[in-house]
Design an enzyme around this catalytic site. Structure first.
Site, PDB file in Angstrom:
ATOM      1  N   ASN A 297      -2.986  -5.285  13.458  1.00  0.00           N
ATOM      2  CA  ASN A 297      -2.266  -6.557  13.250  1.00  0.00           C
ATOM      3  C   ASN A 297      -0.805  -6.301  12.851  1.00  0.00           C
ATOM      4  O   ASN A 297      -0.087  -7.225  12.496  1.00  0.00           O
ATOM      5  CB  ASN A 297      -2.963  -7.423  12.191  1.00  0.00           C
ATOM      6  CG  ASN A 297      -2.930  -6.791  10.810  1.00  0.00           C
ATOM      7  OD1 ASN A 297      -2.490  -5.648  10.656  1.00  0.00           O
ATOM      8  ND2 ASN A 297      -3.384  -7.523   9.806  1.00  0.00           N
ATOM      9  N   LEU A 298      -0.399  -5.039  12.879  1.00  0.00           N
ATOM     10  CA  LEU A 298       0.973  -4.630  12.547  1.00  0.00           C
ATOM     11  C   LEU A 298       1.364  -5.005  11.113  1.00  0.00           C
ATOM     12  O   LEU A 298       2.540  -5.189  10.809  1.00  0.00           O
ATOM     13  CB  LEU A 298       1.981  -5.205  13.567  1.00  0.00           C
ATOM     14  CG  LEU A 298       1.652  -4.898  15.034  1.00  0.00           C
ATOM     15  CD1 LEU A 298       2.743  -5.449  15.957  1.00  0.00           C
ATOM     16  CD2 LEU A 298       1.503  -3.383  15.267  1.00  0.00           C
TER      17      LEU A 298
ATOM     18  N   ASN B  36      -8.348  -8.682   2.533  1.00  0.00           N
ATOM     19  CA  ASN B  36      -8.077  -7.985   3.789  1.00  0.00           C
ATOM     20  C   ASN B  36      -9.072  -6.836   4.007  1.00  0.00           C
ATOM     21  O   ASN B  36      -9.701  -6.746   5.066  1.00  0.00           O
ATOM     22  CB  ASN B  36      -6.647  -7.433   3.777  1.00  0.00           C
ATOM     23  CG  ASN B  36      -6.301  -6.737   5.071  1.00  0.00           C
ATOM     24  OD1 ASN B  36      -6.144  -7.383   6.106  1.00  0.00           O
ATOM     25  ND2 ASN B  36      -6.224  -5.425   5.049  1.00  0.00           N
TER      26      ASN B  36
ATOM     27  N   THR C 170     -11.697   7.241   0.691  1.00  0.00           N
ATOM     28  CA  THR C 170     -10.763   7.932  -0.180  1.00  0.00           C
ATOM     29  C   THR C 170     -11.489   8.782  -1.214  1.00  0.00           C
ATOM     30  O   THR C 170     -12.580   8.418  -1.680  1.00  0.00           O
ATOM     31  CB  THR C 170      -9.855   6.917  -0.916  1.00  0.00           C
ATOM     32  OG1 THR C 170      -9.051   7.614  -1.864  1.00  0.00           O
ATOM     33  CG2 THR C 170     -10.653   5.844  -1.645  1.00  0.00           C
TER      34      THR C 170
ATOM     35  N   SER D  41      -7.811   1.744  -9.022  1.00  0.00           N
ATOM     36  CA  SER D  41      -6.891   0.666  -8.645  1.00  0.00           C
ATOM     37  C   SER D  41      -7.692  -0.347  -7.832  1.00  0.00           C
ATOM     38  O   SER D  41      -8.807  -0.043  -7.387  1.00  0.00           O
ATOM     39  CB  SER D  41      -5.741   1.205  -7.781  1.00  0.00           C
ATOM     40  OG  SER D  41      -6.223   1.536  -6.486  1.00  0.00           O
TER      41      SER D  41
ATOM     42  N   TYR E 220      -6.993  -1.255  -4.862  1.00  0.00           N
ATOM     43  CA  TYR E 220      -7.164  -0.645  -3.535  1.00  0.00           C
ATOM     44  C   TYR E 220      -8.381   0.284  -3.523  1.00  0.00           C
ATOM     45  O   TYR E 220      -9.236   0.188  -2.643  1.00  0.00           O
ATOM     46  CB  TYR E 220      -5.895   0.145  -3.132  1.00  0.00           C
ATOM     47  CG  TYR E 220      -6.226   1.288  -2.212  1.00  0.00           C
ATOM     48  CD1 TYR E 220      -6.591   1.045  -0.891  1.00  0.00           C
ATOM     49  CD2 TYR E 220      -6.251   2.609  -2.674  1.00  0.00           C
ATOM     50  CE1 TYR E 220      -6.968   2.087  -0.058  1.00  0.00           C
ATOM     51  CE2 TYR E 220      -6.624   3.646  -1.844  1.00  0.00           C
ATOM     52  CZ  TYR E 220      -6.986   3.382  -0.543  1.00  0.00           C
ATOM     53  OH  TYR E 220      -7.380   4.407   0.276  1.00  0.00           O
ATOM     54  N   HIS E 221      -8.453   1.203  -4.503  1.00  0.00           N
ATOM     55  CA  HIS E 221      -9.584   2.144  -4.522  1.00  0.00           C
ATOM     56  C   HIS E 221     -10.905   1.386  -4.694  1.00  0.00           C
ATOM     57  O   HIS E 221     -11.933   1.777  -4.158  1.00  0.00           O
ATOM     58  CB  HIS E 221      -9.406   3.171  -5.647  1.00  0.00           C
ATOM     59  CG  HIS E 221      -8.328   4.189  -5.370  1.00  0.00           C
ATOM     60  ND1 HIS E 221      -7.080   4.107  -5.918  1.00  0.00           N
ATOM     61  CD2 HIS E 221      -8.321   5.298  -4.581  1.00  0.00           C
ATOM     62  CE1 HIS E 221      -6.343   5.143  -5.500  1.00  0.00           C
ATOM     63  NE2 HIS E 221      -7.078   5.873  -4.687  1.00  0.00           N
TER      64      HIS E 221
ATOM     65  N   LYS F 193     -12.457   0.353  -1.468  1.00  0.00           N
ATOM     66  CA  LYS F 193     -13.136   1.435  -0.736  1.00  0.00           C
ATOM     67  C   LYS F 193     -14.513   1.707  -1.354  1.00  0.00           C
ATOM     68  O   LYS F 193     -15.428   2.166  -0.665  1.00  0.00           O
ATOM     69  CB  LYS F 193     -12.279   2.695  -0.744  1.00  0.00           C
ATOM     70  CG  LYS F 193     -10.935   2.523  -0.052  1.00  0.00           C
ATOM     71  CD  LYS F 193     -10.983   2.854   1.421  1.00  0.00           C
ATOM     72  CE  LYS F 193      -9.669   2.549   2.097  1.00  0.00           C
ATOM     73  NZ  LYS F 193      -9.509   3.139   3.408  1.00  0.00           N
TER      74      LYS F 193
ATOM     75  N   GLN G 215     -11.010  10.842   1.938  1.00  0.00           N
ATOM     76  CA  GLN G 215      -9.802  11.637   2.168  1.00  0.00           C
ATOM     77  C   GLN G 215      -8.948  11.752   0.908  1.00  0.00           C
ATOM     78  O   GLN G 215      -8.853  10.810   0.124  1.00  0.00           O
ATOM     79  CB  GLN G 215      -8.985  10.994   3.297  1.00  0.00           C
ATOM     80  CG  GLN G 215      -7.729  11.775   3.652  1.00  0.00           C
ATOM     81  CD  GLN G 215      -7.144  11.388   4.994  1.00  0.00           C
ATOM     82  OE1 GLN G 215      -7.292  12.091   5.988  1.00  0.00           O
ATOM     83  NE2 GLN G 215      -6.476  10.260   5.015  1.00  0.00           N
TER      84      GLN G 215
ATOM     85  N   VAL H 271      -2.553  12.551   1.768  1.00  0.00           N
ATOM     86  CA  VAL H 271      -2.040  13.204   2.978  1.00  0.00           C
ATOM     87  C   VAL H 271      -0.568  13.551   2.766  1.00  0.00           C
ATOM     88  O   VAL H 271       0.183  12.760   2.213  1.00  0.00           O
ATOM     89  CB  VAL H 271      -2.180  12.266   4.188  1.00  0.00           C
ATOM     90  CG1 VAL H 271      -1.677  12.942   5.451  1.00  0.00           C
ATOM     91  CG2 VAL H 271      -3.630  11.842   4.355  1.00  0.00           C
TER      92      VAL H 271
ATOM     93  N   LEU I 260       3.476  13.954  -2.916  1.00  0.00           N
ATOM     94  CA  LEU I 260       4.170  15.151  -2.439  1.00  0.00           C
ATOM     95  C   LEU I 260       5.285  14.793  -1.458  1.00  0.00           C
ATOM     96  O   LEU I 260       6.402  15.328  -1.542  1.00  0.00           O
ATOM     97  CB  LEU I 260       3.167  16.134  -1.813  1.00  0.00           C
ATOM     98  CG  LEU I 260       3.742  17.447  -1.296  1.00  0.00           C
ATOM     99  CD1 LEU I 260       4.578  18.169  -2.351  1.00  0.00           C
ATOM    100  CD2 LEU I 260       2.626  18.362  -0.808  1.00  0.00           C
ATOM    101  N   ASN I 261       5.017  13.857  -0.555  1.00  0.00           N
ATOM    102  CA  ASN I 261       6.081  13.450   0.375  1.00  0.00           C
ATOM    103  C   ASN I 261       7.253  12.829  -0.387  1.00  0.00           C
ATOM    104  O   ASN I 261       8.416  13.001  -0.004  1.00  0.00           O
ATOM    105  CB  ASN I 261       5.535  12.476   1.424  1.00  0.00           C
ATOM    106  CG  ASN I 261       4.880  13.214   2.589  1.00  0.00           C
ATOM    107  OD1 ASN I 261       4.817  14.444   2.609  1.00  0.00           O
ATOM    108  ND2 ASN I 261       4.404  12.467   3.576  1.00  0.00           N
TER     109      ASN I 261
ATOM    110  N   GLU J  79      -4.220   5.762 -15.897  1.00  0.00           N
ATOM    111  CA  GLU J  79      -5.019   6.873 -15.353  1.00  0.00           C
ATOM    112  C   GLU J  79      -5.041   7.976 -16.398  1.00  0.00           C
ATOM    113  O   GLU J  79      -4.173   8.018 -17.276  1.00  0.00           O
ATOM    114  CB  GLU J  79      -4.418   7.382 -14.029  1.00  0.00           C
ATOM    115  CG  GLU J  79      -2.992   7.884 -14.134  1.00  0.00           C
ATOM    116  CD  GLU J  79      -2.356   8.295 -12.806  1.00  0.00           C
ATOM    117  OE1 GLU J  79      -3.008   8.243 -11.757  1.00  0.00           O
ATOM    118  OE2 GLU J  79      -1.169   8.676 -12.832  1.00  0.00           O
TER     119      GLU J  79
END
Ligand code: USQ
Length: 406
Positions: A32-33, A119, A145, A187, A189-190, A193, A216, A219, A247-248, A332
């Site tokens: 759905n972008l 969602n 996750t 969270s 979000y978590h 999952k 996962q 990443v 890290l990113n 946390e």
């Protein structure tokens, strides 16, 4: 195989679609972008310039002769459209990435919490409901996750999904069984999952849906073999306080001379995986489906664990960047150990790309190349986990007062 990649326009979805297409599969992206809309909402953009999905797939065809088709569908809201698409196209496998994946975004406000729950849980349930209704025996591979486990360490390695337990029976014997590892989300979000896990458990048991859930880790990296083929196939790269992962973020911060933003003491230990391994794991999972009637297959999709402050110190050594120890916006554990089993992917032939300086330097090069696109004001993480944490986030790592918090 005919494979539907739900969420195939995202950070892992796009390189996965290319990887599967390169291996001769017929790939259909359903998306759905929403990530592009969220970029607009947050006033941020990917560090790397990203073309439209239609343009990306056109370039892929031009470069390889292979076609990836795109279908604009909102899984969470367009149930009938999704069901009709699945009934007409009957894919052999479905890879499900179509969820809001940022923990900080999910904690931004009550509205963001509602959006993430509605969602993510609707997308997952709509999909299983539709598959069952039309009798589609496709293998469903879901991106879960490591965060469902809660990272805590009790001096034992985290197993792949299931925990053997002994239950004392009424007659005093011990009955052994394997249960889903107790979920402990950090969270909203978590939490979604964790809810997904129960939905999967039910549909595998009740309707025999063949499901693989991939837990996962974080990443890192940006390129895969396929995204390197053409500048317009480049993957997205998030560095902002909501979507950028640790890290990113450190690597882009190092590239632009911004202090490395360690939350709290940096004693949080997390699991990591390079983007190239992530797409390989999905291919391996697709090749190894469970049988109809099996319980949900669960893999831990990670290759190594690191402590946040060790990563910051490593990037600082490599680049000369300074490390800033900041108030933690999250609720946390300040320090945790983390030992994770990942024998299943290793046993199926995954040869991990480990974190080494060459690859880190490659990401710094990408970051330097596109540094002109960075908006430094979007780097601070300002989504507070609780109302009492919000006032502690008043200043950015360079000491300037932040305009808005929360
Ligand atoms: N952190 C910092 N500084 C930063 C950003 C993060 O110290 O600038 C810390 C966080 O406080 C946290 C850790 O680094 O302790 C990881 O944060 P993250 O933003 O890199 O990762 P997280 O929020 O856990 O979420 C990411 C993905 C999510 C995926 C998850 C895997 O966005 O989709 O599910 O990693 S895992 O962490 O294993 O649960």
């Amino acid at each position: 195989m005919k494979i539907a990649v739900l969420g195939g326009d995202g950070f892992v979805g796009w390189p996965t679609s290319l990887h599967l297409s390169a291996r001769g599969h017929e790939v259909h992206i359903l998306d759905n972008l929403s990530r592009r809309w969220i970029d607009t909402e947050l006033g941020v953009q990917s560090l790397t310039p990203m073309d439209s999905i239609q343009e990306r797939t056109r370039i892929w065809h031009q470069e390889t002769g292979r076609r990836i088709s795109f279908h604009l569908i909102d899984l969470a809201r367009d149930y009938d459209v999704l069901k009709a698409w699945l009934a007409e196209n009957r894919p052999d496998a479905i890879v499900h990435f179509a969820e809001q994946r940022a923990a900080p975004y999910s904690m931004k406000s009550d509205r963001h919490k509602n959006y993430t729950v509605s969602n993510n849980t609707n997308a997952t349930h709509n999909l299983l409901n539709a598959m069952t209704e039309i009798g589609l025996d496709a293998h469903l591979v879901h991106l879960g996750t490591m965060g469902v486990y809660g990272y805590s360490s009790v001096g034992a390695a985290i197993p792949e999904g299931y925990l053997p337990v002994g239950v004392e029976t009424l007659s005093g014997d011990t009955a052994t069984q394997e249960i889903l590892y107790p979920s402990n989300p950090g969270s909203i979000y978590h939490m979604t999952k964790c809810l997904d896990q129960l939905v999967f458990q039910f549909y595998a048991k009740n309707d025999g849906v063949r499901i693989t859930d991939l837990h996962q880790g974080i990443v890192w990296g940006t390129h895969t073999e396929e995204t390197r083929l053409h500048p317009q196939l480049i993957n997205r790269f998030d560095y902002d306080g909501d979507y950028g992962t640790v890290l990113n973020r450190f690597l882009i911060q190092a590239a632009i001379g911004y202090p490395l933003t360690v939350h709290g003491t940096g004693g949080q230990t997390r699991a990591f995986i390079h983007i190239q391994d992530s797409v390989r794991c999905i291919e391996i999972a697709l090749k190894n489906p469970p049988k109809r009637g099996d319980r949900v297959e669960i893999f831990n999709q990670m290759t190594e664990t690191h402590r946040v402050r060790d990563l910051a110190e490593m990037v600082a050594r490599m680049s000369g960047a300074k490390v800033a120890y900041l108030p933690n916006p999250r609720k946390e554990a300040a320090e945790n150990d983390l030992v994770v089993r990942n024998d299943k992917f290793l046993g199926l032939g995954l040869n991990p790309t480990t974190l080494e300086e060459g690859l880190l330097a490659e990401v710094v090069d990408v970051a330097k190349k596109f540094a002109y696109r960075v908006d430094r004001t979007r780097i601070p993480a300002v989504s507070a986990w609780t109302k009492d944490i919000a006032p502690t986030l008043e200043r950015d790592p360079e000491g300037k007062r932040l305009k808005s918090v929360g």
